[in-house]
Design an enzyme around this catalytic site. Sequence first.
Site, PDB file in Angstrom:
ATOM      1  N   ASP A 111       0.851  -1.199   0.000  1.00  0.00           N
ATOM      2  CA  ASP A 111       0.000   0.000   0.000  1.00  0.00           C
ATOM      3  C   ASP A 111       0.883   1.243   0.000  1.00  0.00           C
ATOM      4  OD1 ASP A 111      -2.308   1.474  -0.038  1.00  0.00           O
ATOM      5  OD2 ASP A 111      -2.588   1.455   2.122  1.00  0.00           O
ATOM      6  N   ASP A 128       2.745   2.583   8.150  1.00  0.00           N
ATOM      7  CA  ASP A 128       1.570   1.777   7.819  1.00  0.00           C
ATOM      8  C   ASP A 128       1.976   0.516   7.059  1.00  0.00           C
ATOM      9  OD1 ASP A 128      -0.966   0.883   7.593  1.00  0.00           O
ATOM     10  OD2 ASP A 128      -1.595   2.301   6.043  1.00  0.00           O
TER      11      ASP A 128
END
Length: 348
Positions: A111, A128
């Site tokens: 991502d 993240d």
Amino acid sequence: DRDKYVTGEYRFRQGYSKSNNRAMVKVWAEKEMRNLKRIYAAGIPCPEPVHLRLHVLVMGFLGDKKGTPAPRLKDVELVGSDVEDRWNGMYLQLLGYMRILYQTCHLVHADLSEYNILYHQDKLWLIDVSQSVEHDHPRSLEFLRMDIKNVTDFFRRKGVDTLAEKAVFSFVTAVQGSQDPSAMAEVLKKLYEERQDEDQHDDAAEVDTEVFRNQYIPQTLEQVYDVERDVDQIGKGGQDDLVYRDLLADKVISEAAQQADTNGVDSARTGENDTQSNQGSDAGSPTQEEDDSDAFSKKQPRGKRFEDKETKKDHKKQVKEEKREKREHKMPKHVKKKMINSTTRHKH
């Protein structure tokens, strides 16, 4: 939505609870902790993993002394006369991080975009990583291709002269080469030089990019769609056009083929003599095809439960005989006890 990042992951082969949200968050926190540890140990700038308890993950803070957090890359506005060079440097820096992440950490971010990158102390910091997958995940190469697309699109909007996405993919996944920053910088410099030599038009480059974005990428030989077509392409010297050329052993095959070509001249000279001398011996010896069939023929599986009953019976009988012989020469307990008592008396 999280299922695609967990299903097929070796670290979650025992399964996870899809119905219990609290349990799912706990699994997600554990996954991010493990990924952060790998990334932090590899030297890639990221928040320091401090502690994990249940579904709570404590990480190091990225920001100034006043408590202001570092901005995301999408919110960064550079000023000065060297803005273009700084954006270009960050692009090359991020490509290096992606290669280290894949080759050293054995991870794909899955991502990666300007929303999951922080700009702090003139460096890019990855955040993240809870959805990051191992590079042997069934969809890891698909995620990597999407990461490359996101990175390329963002830096292209910033005016950076980006490399072709297929070239970046080969750079990240190539087994050959070092993860040293200076060595990676040289490789990227060479990729830019090769692109200038090709002198490809923008329209053709856009077509190649769209083809790459929608191309099927196998991860193992079993996933190759048309083996005969690819083998024929490699035989014609077109192995560089295969998107998975750095993931499989085609380079080893080509080197072996070159070596066979160089040795073919010598073997051709002595072929007639060898053929005449081997005609008699080949009659009584198995052919090469028979050897290959024997090598791949179905064999008896190993393990006690697959052994023949008569073999088990003979082995059991042999063990019993050995134990019986040991008992015959074994010293009686009362004799052994008497000898021990006599030795202890002499000591006192």
